[in-house]
Design an enzyme around this catalytic site. Structure first.
Site, PDB file in Angstrom:
ATOM      1  N   GLY A  41       0.840  -1.202   0.000  1.00  0.00           N
ATOM      2  CA  GLY A  41       0.000   0.000   0.000  1.00  0.00           C
ATOM      3  C   GLY A  41       0.867   1.241   0.000  1.00  0.00           C
ATOM      4  CB  SER A  43       1.255   3.333  -4.799  1.00  0.00           C
ATOM      5  OG  SER A  43      -0.084   2.899  -4.626  1.00  0.00           O
ATOM      6  CB  SER A  44      -2.146   5.781  -2.320  1.00  0.00           C
ATOM      7  OG  SER A  44      -3.197   6.628  -1.904  1.00  0.00           O
ATOM      8  N   GLY A  45      -1.465   7.572   0.177  1.00  0.00           N
ATOM      9  CA  GLY A  45      -1.900   7.823   1.557  1.00  0.00           C
ATOM     10  C   GLY A  45      -0.879   7.527   2.643  1.00  0.00           C
ATOM     11  NE  ARG A  66      -5.175  -3.204  -5.849  1.00  0.00           N
ATOM     12  CZ  ARG A  66      -6.389  -2.996  -5.377  1.00  0.00           C
ATOM     13  NH1 ARG A  66      -7.276  -3.955  -5.437  1.00  0.00           N
ATOM     14  NH2 ARG A  66      -6.728  -1.837  -4.864  1.00  0.00           N
ATOM     15  CG  ASP A  67      -2.734   2.380 -10.836  1.00  0.00           C
ATOM     16  OD1 ASP A  67      -1.711   2.769 -11.450  1.00  0.00           O
ATOM     17  OD2 ASP A  67      -3.878   2.754 -11.118  1.00  0.00           O
ATOM     18  CE  LYS A  70      -3.535   4.000  -7.025  1.00  0.00           C
ATOM     19  NZ  LYS A  70      -4.313   3.690  -5.829  1.00  0.00           N
ATOM     20  CG  ASP A  95      -4.835  -8.140  -5.336  1.00  0.00           C
ATOM     21  OD1 ASP A  95      -4.700  -8.255  -4.097  1.00  0.00           O
ATOM     22  OD2 ASP A  95      -5.915  -7.914  -5.879  1.00  0.00           O
ATOM     23  CB  SER A 161      -5.138  -2.087  13.116  1.00  0.00           C
ATOM     24  OG  SER A 161      -6.476  -2.280  13.499  1.00  0.00           O
ATOM     25  CE1 TYR A 175     -10.661  -0.421   6.935  1.00  0.00           C
ATOM     26  CE2 TYR A 175     -11.450   0.755   8.887  1.00  0.00           C
ATOM     27  CZ  TYR A 175     -10.470   0.535   7.931  1.00  0.00           C
ATOM     28  OH  TYR A 175      -9.325   1.259   7.975  1.00  0.00           O
ATOM     29  CE  LYS A 179      -7.652  -1.552   8.607  1.00  0.00           C
ATOM     30  NZ  LYS A 179      -6.347  -1.766   7.938  1.00  0.00           N
TER      31      LYS A 179
HETATM   32  N1  NDP Z   1      -7.274   6.990   5.885  1.00  0.00           N
HETATM   33  C1  NDP Z   1      -7.816   6.627   7.025  1.00  0.00           C
HETATM   34  O1  NDP Z   1      -8.708   7.293   7.559  1.00  0.00           O
HETATM   35  C2  NDP Z   1      -7.324   5.419   7.747  1.00  0.00           C
HETATM   36  C3  NDP Z   1      -6.705   4.362   7.093  1.00  0.00           C
HETATM   37  N2  NDP Z   1      -6.288   3.255   7.767  1.00  0.00           N
HETATM   38  C4  NDP Z   1      -5.644   2.124   7.073  1.00  0.00           C
HETATM   39  O2  NDP Z   1      -4.411   2.543   6.514  1.00  0.00           O
HETATM   40  C5  NDP Z   1      -4.152   1.817   5.323  1.00  0.00           C
HETATM   41  C6  NDP Z   1      -3.905   2.797   4.175  1.00  0.00           C
HETATM   42  O3  NDP Z   1      -5.034   3.622   4.020  1.00  0.00           O
HETATM   43  P1  NDP Z   1      -5.038   4.940   3.123  1.00  0.00           P
HETATM   44  O4  NDP Z   1      -3.673   5.471   3.053  1.00  0.00           O
HETATM   45  O5  NDP Z   1      -6.152   5.782   3.585  1.00  0.00           O
HETATM   46  O6  NDP Z   1      -5.488   4.295   1.724  1.00  0.00           O
HETATM   47  P2  NDP Z   1      -5.194   4.659   0.185  1.00  0.00           P
HETATM   48  O7  NDP Z   1      -6.378   4.174  -0.553  1.00  0.00           O
HETATM   49  O8  NDP Z   1      -4.804   6.074   0.028  1.00  0.00           O
HETATM   50  O9  NDP Z   1      -3.953   3.721  -0.155  1.00  0.00           O
HETATM   51  C7  NDP Z   1      -4.114   2.334  -0.178  1.00  0.00           C
HETATM   52  C8  NDP Z   1      -2.887   1.698  -0.760  1.00  0.00           C
HETATM   53  O10 NDP Z   1      -3.014   0.283  -0.731  1.00  0.00           O
HETATM   54  C9  NDP Z   1      -2.856  -0.252  -2.033  1.00  0.00           C
HETATM   55  N3  NDP Z   1      -3.662  -1.456  -2.108  1.00  0.00           N
HETATM   56  C10 NDP Z   1      -4.990  -1.578  -1.837  1.00  0.00           C
HETATM   57  N4  NDP Z   1      -5.393  -2.828  -2.009  1.00  0.00           N
HETATM   58  C11 NDP Z   1      -4.303  -3.539  -2.401  1.00  0.00           C
HETATM   59  C12 NDP Z   1      -4.084  -4.893  -2.744  1.00  0.00           C
HETATM   60  N5  NDP Z   1      -5.072  -5.783  -2.714  1.00  0.00           N
HETATM   61  N6  NDP Z   1      -2.835  -5.290  -3.117  1.00  0.00           N
HETATM   62  C13 NDP Z   1      -1.833  -4.395  -3.131  1.00  0.00           C
HETATM   63  N7  NDP Z   1      -1.984  -3.103  -2.816  1.00  0.00           N
HETATM   64  C14 NDP Z   1      -3.202  -2.681  -2.469  1.00  0.00           C
HETATM   65  C15 NDP Z   1      -3.276   0.896  -2.953  1.00  0.00           C
HETATM   66  O11 NDP Z   1      -2.735   0.833  -4.250  1.00  0.00           O
HETATM   67  P3  NDP Z   1      -3.521   0.095  -5.472  1.00  0.00           P
HETATM   68  O12 NDP Z   1      -4.955   0.458  -5.359  1.00  0.00           O
HETATM   69  O13 NDP Z   1      -2.848   0.572  -6.713  1.00  0.00           O
HETATM   70  O14 NDP Z   1      -3.268  -1.364  -5.253  1.00  0.00           O
HETATM   71  C16 NDP Z   1      -2.654   2.071  -2.204  1.00  0.00           C
HETATM   72  O15 NDP Z   1      -1.266   2.131  -2.426  1.00  0.00           O
HETATM   73  C17 NDP Z   1      -5.367   0.916   5.109  1.00  0.00           C
HETATM   74  O16 NDP Z   1      -5.061  -0.357   5.610  1.00  0.00           O
HETATM   75  C18 NDP Z   1      -6.458   1.589   5.923  1.00  0.00           C
HETATM   76  O17 NDP Z   1      -7.415   0.669   6.345  1.00  0.00           O
HETATM   77  C19 NDP Z   1      -6.428   3.174   9.126  1.00  0.00           C
HETATM   78  C20 NDP Z   1      -7.031   4.184   9.822  1.00  0.00           C
HETATM   79  C21 NDP Z   1      -7.530   5.374   9.189  1.00  0.00           C
HETATM   80  C1  VSD Z   2      -9.926   2.683  22.927  1.00  0.00           C
HETATM   81  C2  VSD Z   2     -10.058   3.992  22.275  1.00  0.00           C
HETATM   82  C3  VSD Z   2     -10.810   3.954  21.001  1.00  0.00           C
HETATM   83  C4  VSD Z   2     -11.341   5.297  20.669  1.00  0.00           C
HETATM   84  C5  VSD Z   2     -12.173   5.282  19.474  1.00  0.00           C
HETATM   85  C6  VSD Z   2     -13.069   6.474  19.330  1.00  0.00           C
HETATM   86  C7  VSD Z   2     -13.343   6.646  17.890  1.00  0.00           C
HETATM   87  C8  VSD Z   2     -14.431   7.592  17.498  1.00  0.00           C
HETATM   88  C9  VSD Z   2     -14.293   7.971  16.067  1.00  0.00           C
HETATM   89  C10 VSD Z   2     -13.840   6.857  15.188  1.00  0.00           C
HETATM   90  C11 VSD Z   2     -13.505   7.246  13.809  1.00  0.00           C
HETATM   91  C12 VSD Z   2     -13.416   6.067  12.892  1.00  0.00           C
HETATM   92  C13 VSD Z   2     -12.000   5.679  12.559  1.00  0.00           C
HETATM   93  C14 VSD Z   2     -11.930   4.808  11.377  1.00  0.00           C
HETATM   94  C15 VSD Z   2     -10.820   5.246  10.474  1.00  0.00           C
HETATM   95  C16 VSD Z   2     -10.620   4.344   9.339  1.00  0.00           C
HETATM   96  O1  VSD Z   2     -10.023   3.329   9.472  1.00  0.00           O
HETATM   97  C17 VSD Z   2     -11.181   4.721   8.017  1.00  0.00           C
HETATM   98  N1  VSD Z   2     -11.288   6.113   7.851  1.00  0.00           N
HETATM   99  C18 VSD Z   2     -10.310   4.142   6.949  1.00  0.00           C
HETATM  100  O2  VSD Z   2     -10.359   4.818   5.740  1.00  0.00           O
END
Ligand code: NDP
Ligand code: VSD
Length: 287
Positions: A41, A43-45, A66-67, A70, A95, A161, A175, A179
């Site tokens: 993952g 390539s993004s975020g 995958r992409d 990106k 993938d 997670s 989801y 996690k």
């Molecule tokens: N943003 C948020 O609010 C939060 C995110 N997270 C977790 O953090 C991680 C990253 O999230 P975020 O940065 O927001 O996501 P993005 O969508 O911005 O990035 C996801 C990355 O994962 C890659 N990816 C997705 N599926 C696959 C696959 N099957 N095989 C290989 N690569 C894959 C994508 O590339 P491509 O699609 O090209 O494969 C991309 O590089 C995730 O696990 C998410 O659950 C946790 C808490 C909060």
């Molecule tokens: C023990 C302490 C726990 C406290 C939790 C309180 C949370 C309240 C708000 C929760 C926001 C949701 C987060 C999900 C983020 C996420 O994984 C997605 N955005 C992914 O894209």
């Protein structure tokens, strides 16, 4: 009454003391300078920011996603964070949730080019209501790096997670379980890997401003949005800084500190069995 208060105070002080000494019995911090870090993952975020953070510490990086387009874009951004001219960014398109053999072979390629993996960051994933394959997405890359890490008696594995992996929330019925599962995987794996000096960490980020988050918001139910808004949105650079630091300096959480006695005796069972197994293996060879 006094007795109860005294006992309670004693317990609190005892646990705090344990918590204070736990960094002392934690493993040596990992040095990222020259280390090979694989980020799924990447390539993004959040994953991309973790890769950039590691690059700033002198690591060599393999980005997995995958992409391809990106990936190439992300590679350019990571390269801007170089601190010396030896550093390399490798891109691999696969993938991570589809087929172990494919994942194993791309990890092999990466190890041939940049050496054995010192740290694996399992960050590939997404949150869209409906389908979700988080758990296999983290298992395959982990399985693919573990053999070499065990042989080398070193390594770090990080699972990304989410706060939705600590508490189940409206809209995250697909989801959250995946996690939560990462934590079970990480804890069990930690007990298996400790005698080999391999350490496992789990990060629980809150909502973070990434392309994945923007995508998620397109279909987010009102309830989920309102619940989420009670806590803010973080920047991925900030999240990356914190999780990388935690993976380098592994300290035990409060819960694991309280479980210290249990874990300690379980760890010694594991160590004992490992030694026995290796002794009998050596004896078999001699025969
Ligand atoms: N943003 C948020 O609010 C939060 C995110 N997270 C977790 O953090 C991680 C990253 O999230 P975020 O940065 O927001 O996501 P993005 O969508 O911005 O990035 C996801 C990355 O994962 C890659 N990816 C997705 N599926 C696959 C696959 N099957 N095989 C290989 N690569 C894959 C994508 O590339 P491509 O699609 O090209 O494969 C991309 O590089 C995730 O696990 C998410 O659950 C946790 C808490 C909060
Ligand atoms: C023990 C302490 C726990 C406290 C939790 C309180 C949370 C309240 C708000 C929760 C926001 C949701 C987060 C999900 C983020 C996420 O994984 C997605 N955005 C992914 O894209």
């Amino acid at each position: 009454m006094l007795l109860v208060t005294l006992v309670a105070a004693f317990i609190v002080v005892f646990v705090l003391l344990l918590y204070m000494i736990s960094p002392l019995i934690s493993p040596k911090p990992l040095k990222l300078n020259g280390a090979h870090v694989v980020v799924t993952g990447g390539s993004s975020g959040i994953g991309k920011c973790i890769a950039m953070e590691c690059y700033k510490h002198g690591a060599f990086i393999t980005l997995v996603a995958r992409d391809e387009h990106k990936l190439v874009q992300a590679k350019k951004e990571v390269e801007k964070c170089a601190i010396n001219d030896k550093q390399v960014v490798l891109c691999i398109s696969v993938d991570v949730s589809k087929g172990y053999n494919q994942v194993e072979s791309v990890i092999k390629q990466a190890q041939e080019k940049l050496g054995p993996v010192d740290m694996l960051v399992n960050c590939a994933g997404m949150s869209i209501s409906g389908t979700f394959e988080e758990i296999s997405g983290s298992v395959y890359p982990t399985r693919a790096v573990i053999t070499t890490m065990k042989e080398r008696r070193m390594g770090r594995i990080m699972f990304v997670s989410s706060q939705a992996g600590l508490i189940g929330l409206f809209g995250y019925t697909a989801y959250s379980p995946s996690k939560f599962a990462l934590r079970g995987l990480a804890e069990a794996l930690q007990m298996e890997m400790k005698p080999y000096n391999i350490y496992v960490t789990v990060a629980y980020p809150p909502d973070t401003d990434t392309p994945g988050f923007a995508e998620e918001n397109k279909t987010k139910p009102l309830e989920t949005r309102l619940i989420s808004e009670t806590s803010g949105v973080c920047q991925p650079e900030q999240v990356a800084k914190v999780v990388v630091k935690d993976a380098l300096i592994v300290t035990m959480g409060l819960f694991r500190t309280i479980a210290l006695f249990y874990l300690g005796s379980f760890d010694s069972i594991v160590r004992h069995c490992m030694i026995q197994r290796e002794q009998s293996k050596a004896a078999d060879k001699r025969e």
